[in-house]
Design a protein around this motif. Structure first.
Motif, short mmCIF file in Angstrom:
data_model
loop_
_atom_site.label_atom_id
_atom_site.label_comp_id
_atom_site.label_asym_id
_atom_site.label_seq_id
_atom_site.Cartn_x
_atom_site.Cartn_y
_atom_site.Cartn_z
N GLY A 126 -10.34 11.85 5.65
CA GLY A 126 -10.86 11.47 4.34
C GLY A 126 -12.00 10.48 4.43
O GLY A 126 -12.98 10.57 3.69
N PHE A 127 -11.87 9.52 5.36
CA PHE A 127 -12.92 8.54 5.57
C PHE A 127 -14.23 9.23 5.97
O PHE A 127 -15.30 8.94 5.42
CB PHE A 127 -12.49 7.54 6.64
N LEU A 128 -14.15 10.17 6.91
CA LEU A 128 -15.36 10.87 7.35
C LEU A 128 -15.93 11.74 6.24
O LEU A 128 -17.15 11.81 6.05
CB LEU A 128 -15.04 11.71 8.59
N ASP A 129 -15.05 12.38 5.46
CA ASP A 129 -15.53 13.20 4.35
C ASP A 129 -16.27 12.36 3.31
O ASP A 129 -17.28 12.78 2.75
CB ASP A 129 -14.36 13.92 3.68
N ARG B 297 -14.76 4.79 -1.50
CA ARG B 297 -14.51 5.56 -0.28
C ARG B 297 -13.17 5.14 0.33
O ARG B 297 -12.77 4.00 0.24
CB ARG B 297 -15.64 5.32 0.72
N ARG B 298 -12.54 6.08 0.99
CA ARG B 298 -11.24 5.80 1.59
C ARG B 298 -11.40 4.97 2.86
O ARG B 298 -12.38 5.10 3.58
CB ARG B 298 -10.52 7.12 1.89
N PHE B 299 -10.40 4.10 3.09
CA PHE B 299 -10.37 3.32 4.33
C PHE B 299 -10.16 4.26 5.52
O PHE B 299 -9.46 5.26 5.42
CB PHE B 299 -9.23 2.30 4.31
N PRO C 175 0.83 -1.21 0.00
CA PRO C 175 0.00 0.00 0.00
C PRO C 175 0.85 1.25 0.00
O PRO C 175 2.05 1.22 0.30
CB PRO C 175 -0.80 -0.13 1.30
N THR C 176 0.22 2.37 -0.31
CA THR C 176 0.93 3.64 -0.42
C THR C 176 0.83 4.45 0.87
O THR C 176 0.80 5.67 0.83
CB THR C 176 0.36 4.47 -1.59
N GLY C 177 0.80 3.74 2.00
CA GLY C 177 0.50 4.36 3.29
C GLY C 177 1.28 5.60 3.65
O GLY C 177 0.74 6.56 4.19
N GLY C 178 2.59 5.61 3.39
CA GLY C 178 3.39 6.77 3.72
C GLY C 178 3.76 6.83 5.20
O GLY C 178 3.73 5.83 5.91
N PRO C 179 4.08 8.02 5.71
CA PRO C 179 4.52 8.15 7.10
C PRO C 179 3.36 8.07 8.08
O PRO C 179 2.19 8.17 7.69
CB PRO C 179 5.16 9.55 7.12
N PRO C 180 3.64 7.90 9.38
CA PRO C 180 2.57 7.76 10.38
C PRO C 180 1.58 8.92 10.41
O PRO C 180 0.39 8.71 10.68
CB PRO C 180 3.34 7.66 11.71
N GLU C 181 2.04 10.14 10.13
CA GLU C 181 1.14 11.29 10.20
C GLU C 181 0.02 11.23 9.16
O GLU C 181 -0.97 11.96 9.26
CB GLU C 181 1.91 12.61 10.08
N ASN C 182 0.15 10.35 8.17
CA ASN C 182 -0.94 10.19 7.20
C ASN C 182 -2.18 9.56 7.82
O ASN C 182 -3.25 9.60 7.23
CB ASN C 182 -0.48 9.32 6.02
N ALA C 183 -2.04 8.97 9.00
CA ALA C 183 -3.19 8.35 9.65
C ALA C 183 -4.30 9.36 9.90
O ALA C 183 -5.49 9.05 9.73
CB ALA C 183 -2.77 7.68 10.96
N LEU C 184 -3.95 10.57 10.28
CA LEU C 184 -4.96 11.59 10.54
C LEU C 184 -5.62 12.04 9.25
O LEU C 184 -6.85 12.21 9.19
CB LEU C 184 -4.31 12.79 11.25
N VAL C 185 -4.83 12.19 8.21
CA VAL C 185 -5.38 12.55 6.90
C VAL C 185 -6.37 11.49 6.44
O VAL C 185 -7.45 11.79 5.90
CB VAL C 185 -4.24 12.72 5.87
N ARG C 186 -5.99 10.22 6.68
CA ARG C 186 -6.84 9.11 6.26
C ARG C 186 -8.19 9.12 7.01
O ARG C 186 -9.24 8.91 6.43
CB ARG C 186 -6.10 7.79 6.47
N LEU C 187 -8.14 9.35 8.29
CA LEU C 187 -9.37 9.40 9.08
C LEU C 187 -10.29 10.53 8.62
O LEU C 187 -11.50 10.35 8.50
CB LEU C 187 -9.03 9.58 10.56
#
Length: 286
Positions: free
Chosen positions: A145-148, A206-208, A131-143
């Motif tokens: 995006g999921f809600l959006d 939708r994003r995970f 996966p293209t997960g990237g650094p740990p700080e992407n976790a907040l961006v992902r969350l």
């Protein structure tokens, strides 16, 4: 659908999945896992060039191909695809098998091989380095995006015919041949009033909410113990050099990746060459 395949209904804890099998008494057993928004027929052209004696199992992930969609207002998450793999092995009575995965299917196969090492005899990854997960700080961006994405209404675009659906596939994958795109569209659409729609659940767009960052993925992929080969398209997806090198090192490939002319769906563009690579990798790992 090739006549040599039989359709199976697989129970994944109450969700009906679709799979296809060829030569149920054959050996070796090879399980094929398709890419995101694709379906099991993406491996048909490769299967034509594999030995008739092999047992082939081709799965449609939940919400894709001919497998059932999850209930409305539910959400797809990566780990559920591991449930799909366990379900198809249980339904076919396979204690272990060789795995071939394209893109998302390769990510799922890698994670499954790490979690269930005794059940995966070898891995063949097609355009799939994780996966293209990237650094740990992407976790907040992902969350966020999921809600959006919860506010995005599902949309199943209608196409007047299979040719139009195939043309849409080629817009996303310009290197895909017209014949391959028609094959994917023919088996990846269903009729509705006013035309055709793709069979995948639009909720998959939708994003995970949760995903693996780079460090987590390296920890998972480095736990794979079976032989691994990587097949890439010359015009396919690429990570930057540093990330790609770290992922290759984690998998401990016995030989460099095989690069074939083509794009992200190189197995549809070079099916005979991909089949030959599978035979050369799987037979010694039996």
């Amino acid at each position: 659908m090739p006549s040599s395949f039989e359709s199976l209904t697989v129970d994944a804890h109450g969700l009906a999945l679709h799979a296809r099998q060829r030569n149920a008494g054959g050996s070796p057993a090879v399980v094929f896992l398709h890419g995101w928004l694709d379906h099991s027929h993406s491996f048909d052209l490769v299967a034509e060039h594999l030995p008739d004696s092999w047992r082939l199992v081709l799965l449609d992930f939940r919400g894709m191909g001919r497998s059932a969609h999850q209930p409305p207002h539910s959400h797809y998450q990566f780990a559920e695809h591991l449930v799909d793999v366990e379900a198809v092995l249980r339904a076919t009575g396979l204690e272990s098998a060789h795995f071939v995965g394209h893109s998302l299917g390769g990510i799922v196969a890698t994670a499954y091989a790490a979690a269930r090492p005794s059940r995966v005899l070898s891995l063949s990854l097609i355009e799939s380095l994780g996966p293209t997960g990237g650094p740990p700080e992407n976790a907040l961006v992902r969350l966020r995006g999921f809600l959006d994405d919860l506010e995005r209404a599902p949309n199943r675009k209608r196409y007047p015919n299979v040719e139009a659906a195939a043309a849409r596939l080629r817009e996303n994958n310009p290197s895909l041949t017209e014949a391959a795109a028609l094959h994917m569209a023919r088996y990846g659409t269903e009729p509705v009033e006013g035309g055709l729609v793709f069979t995948f659940d639009p909720a998959h767009r939708r994003r995970f909410a949760f995903g693996y960052d780079d460090a987590q993925w390296l920890a998972i992929s480095s736990a794979v113990t079976c032989p691994v080969q990587l097949i890439l398209g010359s015009e396919g997806f690429r990570f930057d050099d540093e990330r790609a090198r770290a992922r290759l090192d984690a998998l401990r490939l016995p030989r460099p990746p095989l690069v074939l002319p083509g794009g992200h769906h190189v197995h549809l563009e070079q099916p005979e060459a991909v089949a030959r690579a599978l035979v050369e990798h799987i037979l010694p790992a039996r």
